[in-house]
Each structure stands twice: as C-alpha cells, then as structure tokens.
Motif scaffolding. Structure first.
Motif, PDB file in Angstrom:
ATOM      1  N   ARG A  25      18.633 -49.044  39.450  1.00  0.00           N
ATOM      2  CA  ARG A  25      19.282 -50.162  40.134  1.00  0.00           C
ATOM      3  C   ARG A  25      18.436 -51.434  40.044  1.00  0.00           C
ATOM      4  NH1 ARG A  25      19.613 -49.513  45.320  1.00  0.00           N
ATOM      5  NH2 ARG A  25      18.776 -47.436  45.684  1.00  0.00           N
ATOM      6  N   ILE A  26      17.117 -51.278  40.119  1.00  0.00           N
ATOM      7  CA  ILE A  26      16.247 -52.451  39.966  1.00  0.00           C
ATOM      8  C   ILE A  26      16.372 -53.029  38.562  1.00  0.00           C
ATOM      9  CG2 ILE A  26      13.842 -53.195  39.853  1.00  0.00           C
ATOM     10  CD1 ILE A  26      13.227 -51.238  42.087  1.00  0.00           C
ATOM     11  N   ALA A  27      16.387 -52.131  37.552  1.00  0.00           N
ATOM     12  CA  ALA A  27      16.525 -52.605  36.174  1.00  0.00           C
ATOM     13  C   ALA A  27      17.850 -53.324  35.970  1.00  0.00           C
ATOM     14  CB  ALA A  27      16.400 -51.426  35.217  1.00  0.00           C
ATOM     15  N   ASN A  35      18.486 -57.247  35.215  1.00  0.00           N
ATOM     16  CA  ASN A  35      19.065 -57.367  33.874  1.00  0.00           C
ATOM     17  C   ASN A  35      18.029 -57.112  32.784  1.00  0.00           C
ATOM     18  OD1 ASN A  35      21.285 -57.755  32.176  1.00  0.00           O
ATOM     19  ND2 ASN A  35      20.827 -59.933  31.889  1.00  0.00           N
ATOM     20  N   LEU A  36      17.200 -56.110  33.009  1.00  0.00           N
ATOM     21  CA  LEU A  36      16.172 -55.760  32.032  1.00  0.00           C
ATOM     22  C   LEU A  36      16.794 -55.070  30.831  1.00  0.00           C
ATOM     23  CD1 LEU A  36      13.368 -54.366  34.371  1.00  0.00           C
ATOM     24  CD2 LEU A  36      13.526 -56.640  33.359  1.00  0.00           C
ATOM     25  N   PRO A  37      16.337 -55.352  29.638  1.00  0.00           N
ATOM     26  CA  PRO A  37      16.876 -54.653  28.464  1.00  0.00           C
ATOM     27  C   PRO A  37      16.498 -53.171  28.510  1.00  0.00           C
ATOM     28  CG  PRO A  37      14.955 -55.952  27.862  1.00  0.00           C
ATOM     29  CD  PRO A  37      15.269 -56.318  29.274  1.00  0.00           C
ATOM     30  N   ARG A  38      17.450 -52.316  28.249  1.00  0.00           N
ATOM     31  CA  ARG A  38      17.154 -50.895  28.280  1.00  0.00           C
ATOM     32  C   ARG A  38      16.437 -50.489  26.989  1.00  0.00           C
ATOM     33  NH1 ARG A  38      22.954 -47.771  27.419  1.00  0.00           N
ATOM     34  NH2 ARG A  38      23.398 -48.549  25.322  1.00  0.00           N
ATOM     35  N   PRO A  96      20.214 -45.902  31.185  1.00  0.00           N
ATOM     36  CA  PRO A  96      19.175 -46.048  30.170  1.00  0.00           C
ATOM     37  C   PRO A  96      19.402 -45.044  29.071  1.00  0.00           C
ATOM     38  CG  PRO A  96      18.316 -44.844  32.046  1.00  0.00           C
ATOM     39  CD  PRO A  96      19.728 -45.264  32.401  1.00  0.00           C
ATOM     40  N   SER A  97      18.825 -45.321  27.927  1.00  0.00           N
ATOM     41  CA  SER A  97      18.966 -44.375  26.818  1.00  0.00           C
ATOM     42  C   SER A  97      18.343 -43.063  27.206  1.00  0.00           C
ATOM     43  CB  SER A  97      18.272 -44.924  25.567  1.00  0.00           C
ATOM     44  OG  SER A  97      18.871 -46.123  25.171  1.00  0.00           O
TER      45      SER A  97
END
Length: 328
Positions: A51-53, A57-60, A324-325
C-alpha cells in the motif's frame, strides 16, 4: 583486513566490557535491534509495504525481466573474485599487489598451507574465465562447489566465512544456468537433470545461505572476536558517527546479525539489498578495500533486489490493490 601482526595483537587484547558485561549501552542496542526485527517481520507479513508503494507510485520491480540477468551478475562477481584471488590483486594488508595469491579471499593464503597448493591459482583462472564468458556455467558451478569443499578441508573454519554464499551461488547457477550473454550452453543432459527443480528454490537457497553467512560472521567475527574489528576501526580511522569505538563495533555486529536474521527469514529482502549496498560501500571506502573488495557479493545483492525472497519466505501474499512482480 589487518596484518597478521595486528591480528595477533588484537587476539591478545581482552574484549571491551560492552561485549562481556550487561550495561545500559548494550542492553539498549539489543532492545532496539529486537524491536526492529519484530517490527520488520510484522510489517512484512502485512500488505502495508504494497500500500505504501502504491501510494507513493513507486515503480514495481519487474522480476520476470530482471531474472535472466541475475546469473550474469553472479557470473561477473565470481569472475572478478577468481581473477583478483589468483593473481593477488586484492592483497591482505602488509603484502604488495601480486605478492600473495589466495583462494577466494585475501585471508585464505596459499603460503600458510603445508605443501604446494599454488596450482589452484590456475584452477581459479580457468573458472574465472568460464564464468566471465558463460562457458558451461552449470559445469563450472559444480567445480566451484568442489573447490569450496576443498577450501574447507585446507583452511577449516576460516573457509566457513565464505562457504555459504559460494555454495548458494553455485547451486543457483547449477539450476538456472548462465542467463544472458552465455557463450557456450551446458550439455543437454545436465540441463534436463535440473529442469524439475521448483521455481523459486534456487533463489531461496541463495538467500538462506547468504543470511546464515551474515549471522555467522556477525556472531563469530564481531561478537566473539570484537578486537579484530576494533583494531581495523582504529587503524583505518573509520568514521564513528560520534560513538565510542567499542560501541560502534557493537552496533556494527548487531546490525550484521539483524540483517542475517531478516535475510534468512526472507522478509522484505529488496529493501535489505539497499542496506547491504550501503554497508559494502562504506567499509570498502573507509578501509581502502577498492571497488572489487566485495565483488562476489554484488551479484548476490542484485539477485535479492531482482528476484526477492524466492520460496519459503515470511512475506505476506501480494495485495490486490498493488501487485508487485512475483518472486522467482
């Protein structure tokens, strides 16, 4: 790495009181470390990191795209290690460059062995070339494992500092092969034999053996023999960030044990990979170890970042709002 004379002097010095007697400093550091471990594992078992990522909007991390490059990073790290070891390019303090060839690392010196084992220099050169070019990587990984076992026989407990990460790397490359930029693929028969290994197991084995290696180093070389690191701190004049030298060494030992526990548990190992990069850079620069001082570990750090924990981890299942991947 200090000289043999400095090591002998350090061994004769009793450890600082912070390592032998309970006091405010070591109890406080231990409690902070315990809270950190419990908190890290607790958060990692929730969807909070996802949820933080998503909120930031951090790139996965695209593990599927990065994974084929993990064997390349591991191969290059091994190649650099073998070349520097074989030709003594990263010598122990007190020796000139090229004066003392070693097996794997600067403290595993051939000159202190009974008999002539310097022929292993050319074994290392051959393996370094094989890993660099990607020639029969799986075959080379088997030979790497054999060389590690030979090193355990020759150097006994001194080899244990490196055996875990090297065996983990050998197993990963045995199963995964050379990845991208491979010059000569392995024999088909060997490829078929490892094809049934479950996805994620090589990454998990590499991760667990790496974590256990950090635990071993933190306990044996830091907590049980703190005067070695203390001698290095004083000789190189490491920045202590305002702490007394013995407190700084205790903190370093604690951090190494904590990182070992968290890597072994497989909880949020991607953020941990940045901690490792910072630690390697700090000690390499502060102790004049050069860019190749931790060469064979750089590939492992990339593997942790690219592929995560693999199987048998303490991470929570991916959240539905942010995917995430998957680890491989």
């Amino acid at each position: 790495m200090i000289t043999h004379e400095q090591e002998a002097l350090a061994h004769a010095i009793p450890p600082p009181a912070i390592f032998t007697t309970l006091g405010i400093a070591n109890v406080a550091i231990a409690l902070i470390a315990l809270i950190g471990v419990v908190g890290w594992i607790g958060i990692g078992r929730t969807d909070i990191p996802d949820r933080i990522a998503a909120r930031l909007n951090l790139p996965r991390v695209d593990a599927a795209r990065l994974e084929p490059w993990v064997p390349v990073a591991l191969r290059l790290g091994l190649a650099a290690m073998f070349v520097t070891a074989a030709f003594g390019l990263h010598p122990r303090l007190g020796y000139a460059v090229g004066e003392s060839p070693v097996l794997f690392a600067s403290d595993l010196e051939f000159r202190h062995l009974p008999g002539d084992w310097t022929w292993l220099v050319w074994v290392q050169v051959a393996l370094g070339a094989a890993f660099l070019l990607g020639v029969w990587t799986r075959v080379a990984s088997i030979l790497l494992a054999v060389l590690v076992l030979l090193g355990c026989w020759l150097f006994t407990v001194d080899m244990l500092a490196y055996a875990g990460v090297l065996i983990g790397t050998a197993y990963y490359l045995l199963v995964k092969g050379g990845g991208r930029l491979e010059l000569l693929a392995d024999p088909d028969g060997l490829v078929r034999r490892v094809a049934s290994v479950p996805p994620g197991r090589p990454q998990a084995v590499l991760r667990i053996l790496t974590g256990l290696s950090f635990l071993y180093l933190g306990i044996l070389y830091k907590f049980l023999h703190p005067t070695y690191l203390l001698a290095g701190v004083e000789f190189y004049g490491l920045p202590l960030f305002g702490f007394p030298a013995e407190v700084f060494v205790f903190i370093v030992a604690t951090v190494e044990v904590v990182v070992g526990i968290l890597i072994t548990a497989g909880v949020m190992v991607r953020p941990l990979s940045f901690v490792l990069v910072f630690a390697f850079a700090f000690f390499s620069i502060s102790m004049n170890e050069g860019v190749l001082g931790h060469s064979f570990l750089y590939g492992i750090v990339f593997a942790l970042f690219a592929s995560g924990a693999g199987r048998w981890s303490g991470n929570a299942a991916p959240a539905t709002t942010y995917q995430p991947s998957p680890s491989v």
